[in-house]
Design an enzyme around this catalytic site. Structure first.
Site, PDB file in Angstrom:
ATOM      1  N   GLU A 100      14.391  18.643   1.705  1.00  0.00           N
ATOM      2  CA  GLU A 100      14.725  19.013   3.077  1.00  0.00           C
ATOM      3  C   GLU A 100      15.238  17.834   3.895  1.00  0.00           C
ATOM      4  OE1 GLU A 100      13.066  22.075   5.231  1.00  0.00           O
ATOM      5  OE2 GLU A 100      11.422  22.472   3.837  1.00  0.00           O
ATOM      6  N   SER A 148      10.301  28.063   8.852  1.00  0.00           N
ATOM      7  CA  SER A 148      11.254  27.381   9.726  1.00  0.00           C
ATOM      8  C   SER A 148      10.849  27.593  11.189  1.00  0.00           C
ATOM      9  CB  SER A 148      12.684  27.862   9.444  1.00  0.00           C
ATOM     10  OG  SER A 148      13.640  27.044  10.071  1.00  0.00           O
ATOM     11  N   HIS A 163      15.706  23.516   2.347  1.00  0.00           N
ATOM     12  CA  HIS A 163      15.329  24.408   3.443  1.00  0.00           C
ATOM     13  C   HIS A 163      15.904  25.811   3.222  1.00  0.00           C
ATOM     14  CE1 HIS A 163      13.570  25.082   7.361  1.00  0.00           C
ATOM     15  NE2 HIS A 163      14.675  25.682   7.764  1.00  0.00           N
TER      16      HIS A 163
END
Length: 260
Positions: free
Chosen positions: A187, A125, A240
């Site tokens: 995602e 991330s 995610h």
């Protein structure tokens, strides 16, 4: 450890019981070390040999108190570019990379016999965003870069402004570099049957705008002509929120592959 910017960090390190190979141990540097270090080190210790991994050193860079990842992992952004509300201080990637290059790596290599040509940096991330910044601006610092679900969207994709001159910087290096980019299958869209799930609806707009899959794939495609080995992977079934473990496993396999 304390950086030159007077910031404190908690640096975790695990090393093998086996003696180092003739060239020294490979080393994996993990961002978000408070969360990523323990599982990575234990997997490498207990199961790495079964997965074709060489003995190696795992280093996690974390914090002794509250995380400052929003500051440490993000690039400085010019005035006028809209940022996500509530992130707090941002834009500290350069001093963090200085700390990594000038403090952490020399300390590890002073205490252990390592192969400086087999360093790997991995992040998820915002950590993936920092990994890309390290690659584009300091490609000689690591051999392998694992940017999982990288937040390329941040600051109107500010990290992509670092690409001019990148290929030339790579050509100046004595050895080839590797980059693994990845993103979770879900995602940018909800998993089947969860289109109306409150957990998806809360993040739906941001997920679509962030374009995690599209941005990572497009970056991988754009680098195919550069002198670097690039791979893009989709993590099947992952969002995610769930993809971090798979990302850690990918980093371990690349860092400690017994056929590097």
């Amino acid at each position: 450890m304390r950086s030159d910017a007077e910031s404190d960090y908690l640096v975790y390190i695990a090393w093998p019981q086996q003696p180092p190979p003739p060239g020294g141990y490979p080393v994996l540097y993990l961002l978000d070390g408070n969360e990523s270090f323990a599982i990575a080190a234990e997997y490498q210790n207990r199961l790495g040999g079964y997965a074709g991994m060489e003995p190696g050193i795992v280093v996690g860079i974390g914090y002794p108190d509250a995380s400052r990842r929003n500051f440490d992992y993000t690039p400085a952004v010019p005035d006028g570019i809209e940022l996500v509300p509530g992130m707090g201080p941002t834009g500290g990637a350069e001093p963090f990379l200085d700390f990594l290059a000038d403090k952490v790596i020399p300390e590890v290599e002073a205490e252990h016999i390592v192969d400086a040509n087999r360093r790997t940096l991995a992040g998820y991330s915002l950590g993936g965003l920092l990994t890309l910044q390290a690659l584009f601006k300091r490609p000689g610092l690591f051999r392998t870069y694992v940017a999982s679900s990288p937040s390329i969207w941040y600051g109107d994709r500010r990290v992509l402004t670092m690409l001019p001159g990148f290929a030339d910087r790579l050509r100046e290096l004595p050895s080839h570099r590797r980059l693994l980019l990845s993103a979770g299958e879900y995602e940018q869209s909800p998993p089947p049957g969860r289109e109306q799930d409150p957990s998806w609806l809360r993040i739906a707009d941001l997920s679509r705008k962030a374009r995690m899959i599209d941005n990572a794939r497009k970056l991988a495609d754009s680098l195919k002509s550069a002198p670097i080995d690039v791979e893009f992977r989709i993590a099947p079934g992952e969002t995610h929120a769930t993809g971090n473990w798979l990302a850690i496993r990918d980093a371990l396999q690349l860092a400690f592959d017994n056929k590097p």
